[in-house]
Motif scaffolding. Structure first.
Motif, PDB file in Angstrom:
ATOM      1  N   SER A   5       0.840  -1.191   0.000  1.00 14.62           N
ATOM      2  CA  SER A   5       0.000   0.000   0.000  1.00 14.62           C
ATOM      3  C   SER A   5       0.882   1.251   0.000  1.00 14.62           C
ATOM      4  N   ALA A   6       0.282   2.369  -0.368  1.00 13.79           N
ATOM      5  CA  ALA A   6       0.967   3.659  -0.267  1.00 13.79           C
ATOM      6  C   ALA A   6       0.722   4.297   1.092  1.00 13.79           C
ATOM      7  N   ASP A   7      -0.109   3.650   1.916  1.00 10.93           N
ATOM      8  CA  ASP A   7      -0.469   4.191   3.222  1.00 10.93           C
ATOM      9  C   ASP A   7       0.386   3.525   4.299  1.00 10.93           C
ATOM     10  N   TYR A   8       1.313   4.270   4.872  1.00 14.30           N
ATOM     11  CA  TYR A   8       2.231   3.727   5.882  1.00 14.30           C
ATOM     12  C   TYR A   8       1.481   3.193   7.089  1.00 14.30           C
ATOM     13  N   LEU A   9       0.531   3.958   7.603  1.00 11.81           N
ATOM     14  CA  LEU A   9      -0.201   3.537   8.799  1.00 11.81           C
ATOM     15  C   LEU A   9      -1.006   2.267   8.549  1.00 11.81           C
ATOM     16  N   GLU A  10      -1.575   2.146   7.350  1.00 11.27           N
ATOM     17  CA  GLU A  10      -2.332   0.950   7.009  1.00 11.27           C
ATOM     18  C   GLU A  10      -1.437  -0.285   7.051  1.00 11.27           C
TER      19      GLU A  10
END
Length: 202
Positions: free
Chosen positions: A59-64
């Motif tokens: 993903s491009a979402d670090y927190l995810e």
């Protein structure tokens, strides 16, 4: 000398936690703007003992992805706890006082030996993981040049390879628990039957 980076394809591993039967990895590839973060599992359960990566998500979402990483670690913790809850024997580890010293001048083949706790993963430093029957390997012989000792775990029946230096010593008979005596009889009977079958097939 700089430490070599651990890579999974083009991703650099930045976090890794080994719990139970697998390692959970968090990796980064800043060159992939659409999917720079990746989480996957790693095991070595193959004849060559090489890394096997699977269950990869990105993903491009670090927190995810960090949440995914944390969830997988937690799932492994719960799996190990559940596994331990099913163990029906005392867990207190065996120590040097329970063993005859690991004398390299003597054979340990067909003897019940104790694996050093420090050679086991922290979550597996329990008696059920320590007691094994040495069934072969050059390292099991007296004054051996080889190191390999092939074993059968008395509790699980799982076959494994250890090095001679991983062994604390031969278990003293007076410290052999009842469950281990019963399992040893079963394992020896199974091995005898297996050997008999192999002879008949020749």
């Amino acid at each position: 000398m700089a430490e070599e980076k651990r890579m999974v394809d083009t991703y650099e591993v930045t976090h890794a936690i080994h719990i139970g039967d697998r390692e959970i990895l968090f990796a980064v590839d800043d060159g992939k703007t659409d999917c720079p973060y990746m989480v996957c599992d790693c095991t070595w359960d193959n004849p060559l003992g090489i890394d096997q990566y699977f269950n990869a998500v990105g993903s491009a979402d670090y927190l995810e992805m960090m949440a995914e990483f944390a969830d997988r670690v937690q799932a492994q913790l719960e799996a190990v706890k559940a596994e331990r809850d099913k163990i029906t024997v005392p867990l207190s580890p065996f120590t040097p006082e329970h063993c005859a010293p690991n004398d390299y001048g003597k054979s340990i083949e067909n003897k019940v030996v104790v694996i050093r706790v420090e050679r086991l993963r922290p979550e597996y430093r329990t008696a059920d993981r320590q007691l094994v029957l040495a069934v072969g390997g050059f390292g099991a012989h007296a004054n051996a040049r080889g190191r390999a000792v092939y074993t059968v775990n008395l509790y699980s029946g799982k076959e494994s390879r250890w090095n001679r230096e991983d062994i604390l010593g031969v278990l003293k008979p007076e410290y052999m628990p009842g469950w281990a005596k019963e399992r040893l009889k079963q394992i020896l009977a199974e091995q005898q039957a297996k050997h008999k079958k192999q002879v008949q097939e020749r």
